[in-house]
Enzyme design. Structure first.
Site, short mmCIF file in Angstrom:
data_model
loop_
_atom_site.label_atom_id
_atom_site.label_comp_id
_atom_site.label_asym_id
_atom_site.label_seq_id
_atom_site.Cartn_x
_atom_site.Cartn_y
_atom_site.Cartn_z
N ASN A 7 61.95 9.04 5.58
CA ASN A 7 63.11 9.84 5.21
C ASN A 7 64.02 9.06 4.27
O ASN A 7 64.03 7.84 4.26
CB ASN A 7 63.90 10.23 6.46
CG ASN A 7 63.09 11.11 7.40
OD1 ASN A 7 62.44 12.06 6.95
ND2 ASN A 7 63.11 10.81 8.69
N LYS A 62 65.19 17.41 1.28
CA LYS A 62 64.90 17.12 2.68
C LYS A 62 65.94 16.16 3.25
O LYS A 62 66.42 16.32 4.38
CB LYS A 62 63.50 16.52 2.85
CG LYS A 62 63.20 16.24 4.32
CD LYS A 62 61.91 15.52 4.57
CE LYS A 62 61.77 15.24 6.07
NZ LYS A 62 60.53 14.49 6.40
N GLU A 117 67.58 5.38 12.55
CA GLU A 117 67.60 5.04 11.13
C GLU A 117 69.00 5.26 10.55
O GLU A 117 69.17 5.97 9.56
CB GLU A 117 66.57 5.87 10.38
CG GLU A 117 65.14 5.62 10.83
CD GLU A 117 64.13 6.53 10.12
OE1 GLU A 117 63.18 5.99 9.53
OE2 GLU A 117 64.31 7.75 10.16
N GLY A 167 50.97 6.93 15.42
CA GLY A 167 51.96 7.55 16.28
C GLY A 167 51.99 9.05 16.05
O GLY A 167 50.98 9.66 15.70
#
Length: 306
Positions: free
Chosen positions: A103, A186, A269, A9
């Site tokens: 993440n 992050k 998410e 992707g």
């Protein structure tokens, strides 16, 4: 060194494509639909850093995956993690290194449980990319980096070997001796941006222009930072300066991919990026009212989406 990229992707397609362009031994683990697309049109990357079309990239599907790989580059969404683990498990041998680019931090627990701690490195990437209607990988901004490392901070032989392989991709790969700190930072920024832009359904600039917008953005950042500190990874001053600057730039069109997913009616998410922070905040007795509001909003969206 053989590298299995799980998915082709936006993320896997970009980083794996750049490595394939550099002549590295890359195979993409894909579903039947994506395999057919790649066989028909090749892997197409449209980027400010240079366009490329890679005809007939090497692919494998889960039901035919039998060989072991040296590196597994994992770039799926958190809600696809369980299926991804099942699909690439046959490729993991005693010397395989898994580099997840998901993440948050919750995925490390699942990967450790399945494959053992010593096989799982820390990892993160910074890139704005998407698949367009033609199923081409489109990089939206020149920014690009991929950071990885041993979670105990050691600079091992395998990290050095992977560094040499990734360097050919010319996408800003970095071997870190402080990867968990960087992953936490992050997460703090991503959660702040995702919670704010998803809840307000608008860009940073528009939120700042609204009454109370600046206080909300910085309040979210404070909540996320406090949770990171309680977990032993207090955000460092340079990071906080950058994050504050990005969240207080007037007129900024910055949004999170989570907000863009909501606009597209796609999965989000919520639990992995926001919910897990709240769980950790509760455990540390840190009040997180703004995160809770954003999480409720996301869960209501999931319920409506079905």
């Amino acid at each position: 060194m053989r590298v299995l990229v799980v998915g082709a992707g936006a993320i896997g397609g970009y980083f794996g494509g750049r490595l394939l362009q550099a002549g590295r031994d890359i195979t993409f683990l894909v579903r039947p639909r994506r395999a057919a697309e790649l066989a028909s049109t090749g892997l197409v990357i449209k980027s400010p850093n240079g366009d490329v079309t890679l005809p007939n990239p090497p692919v494998v599907q889960a039901d035919t995956l039998k060989e072991k790989f040296d590196v597994v580059l994992l770039s799926c969404k958190a809600f696809d993690l369980d299926d991804a683990i099942k699909s690439f498990a046959p490729a993991v041998g005693p010397n395989t290194s898994i580099i997840p680019l998901l993440n948050g931090m919750l995925h490390l627990n699942a990967l450790d449980e399945k494959f053992a701690y010593e096989r799982v490195l820390g990892g993160l990437c910074a890139i704005a990319a998407t698949l367009n209607e033609a199923r081409e990988v489109v990089q939206l901004q020149p920014m690009q980096s991929l950071t990885f490392g041993e979670r105990d901070g050691k600079m091992t032989d395998r990290v050095r070997a992977i560094t040499e392989i990734f360097a050919g991709g010319k996408f800003g790969s970095v071997a870190s001796e402080n990867i968990l700190q960087e992953m936490w930072e992050k997460w703090v920024f991503l959660a702040s941006l995702a919670a704010s832009t998803s809840l307000m359904r608008s860009s940073v600039g528009n939120i700042l222009a609204a009454p109370g917008g600046r206080d909300f953005l910085l309040g979210i950042l404070d909540e996320c930072s406090a949770i990171a500190k309680a977990g032993g990874y207090a955000p460092r001053a340079p990071f906080l300066e950058r994050a504050t600057g990005m969240l207080t730039t007037e007129g900024s069109q910055l949004t999170a991919s989570m907000f863009r997913d909501i606009k597209a009616g796609a999965k989000v998410e919520a639990d992995h990026v926001i919910g897990d922070l709240i769980v950790r905040g509760d455990a540390a007795k840190i009040p997180v009212p703004k995160l809770r509001t954003a999480y409720t909003h996301l869960k209501a969206y999931e319920k409506e989406r079905g």
